[in-house]
Design a protein around this motif. Structure first.
Motif, PDB file in Angstrom:
ATOM      1  N   ARG A   1      -1.491   3.446   2.405  1.00  0.00           N
ATOM      2  CA  ARG A   1      -1.281   2.811   0.978  1.00  0.00           C
ATOM      3  C   ARG A   1       0.132   2.824   0.805  1.00  0.00           C
ATOM      4  O   ARG A   1       0.552   1.664   0.100  1.00  0.00           O
TER       5      ARG A   1
ATOM      6  N   GLU B   1       1.408  -1.029  -0.424  1.00  0.00           N
ATOM      7  CA  GLU B   1       2.198  -0.843  -1.629  1.00  0.00           C
ATOM      8  C   GLU B   1       3.280  -1.706  -1.853  1.00  0.00           C
ATOM      9  O   GLU B   1       3.670  -2.320  -2.538  1.00  0.00           O
TER      10      GLU B   1
ATOM     11  N   SER C   1      -4.224   8.565   5.048  1.00  0.00           N
ATOM     12  CA  SER C   1      -4.400   7.451   4.213  1.00  0.00           C
ATOM     13  C   SER C   1      -2.977   7.071   3.351  1.00  0.00           C
ATOM     14  O   SER C   1      -2.792   5.994   2.865  1.00  0.00           O
TER      15      SER C   1
END
Length: 231
Positions: A101, A105, A97
């Motif tokens: 992310r 981001e 994950s």
């Protein structure tokens, strides 16, 4: 004012410390005052010394306070080019994950936050937002899931922004693979031999961006797709 009027025009290019972002800054510096976005002070300083009127804009785009402070000083902005981004490869099964992310981001959330912070300045200029997307923003291939998902989302952001801000121009650029340091890392990950002739030259993509920015104001270049010919 048309897009060929260049008096006091300002462009902000993120990811300008190397690769494609640096070449986009070089192209736009011909008729814009360029703010060189990035985190590497030495590289930004060297590029600023090369381009008359350019200046470093050293900001961590993932730090909300830094972005708020830096954008507060910009009252008018003609062009915003989002060239910064990351690419990590791995299958869905093998990627955690954190990788997903990081992709969102850098490739989406930082773009959204910076654009939102600069909307007043862009509106004041009737400005132009350029999103450096990817072929992966049009199709997803095995091993590219997290990167492609972030780029699909970036395209959706551009489509929404274009309709919500009709006084702005919003261009999504979808280049194929480009001869950059990022590409070298990708080929190394893939286990192949690096041949720059297989890829687009950064200056070629930068010229396409410059052409979009300089398109006369009666036209809106919404999407550009470039593929390498291998020549």
């Amino acid at each position: 004012m048309t897009s060929t009027d260049t008096t006091d025009r300002t462009a902000l290019v993120t990811g300008a410390s190397s690769g494609l972002g640096a070449d986009i800054a070089r192209d736009l510096a011909a008729d814009h005052r360029v703010l060189l976005g990035g985190r590497d002070a030495a590289r930004l300083g060297a590029l600023a010394g090369e381009l008359p009127g350019a200046e470093p804009w050293r900001v961590d785009l993932t730090a909300a306070d830094d972005v708020a402070e830096a954008t507060a000083r910009i009252g008018r902005l003609d062009v915003l080019v989002h060239s910064a981004g990351v690419c990590e490869l791995g299958s869905v099964a093998d990627s955690d994950s954190g990788q997903w992310r990081r992709a969102f981001e850098a490739n989406l959330f930082a773009v959204v936050d910076l654009t939102r912070a600069l909307l007043p300045a862009l509106r004041a200029a009737g400005g132009h937002v350029v999103l450096i997307n990817s072929g992966a923003g049009l199709r997803a291939n095995p091993g590219w899931g997290s990167y492609a998902a972030s780029k699909f989302a970036l395209r959706a952001f551009g489509d929404a922004l274009r309709q919500e801000e009709p006084e702005l121009r919003v261009t999504s650029v979808h280049p194929g693979r480009i001869d950059t340091p990022m590409q070298q890392a990708i080929v190394e990950h893939e286990g192949g031999a690096y041949d720059p002739g297989r890829f687009l030259a950064p200056a070629t993509v930068a010229r396409a961006v410059g052409n979009a920015v300089r398109t006369p104001a009666d036209a809106h270049p919404t999407e550009i797709v470039l593929r390498p010919t291998g020549r």
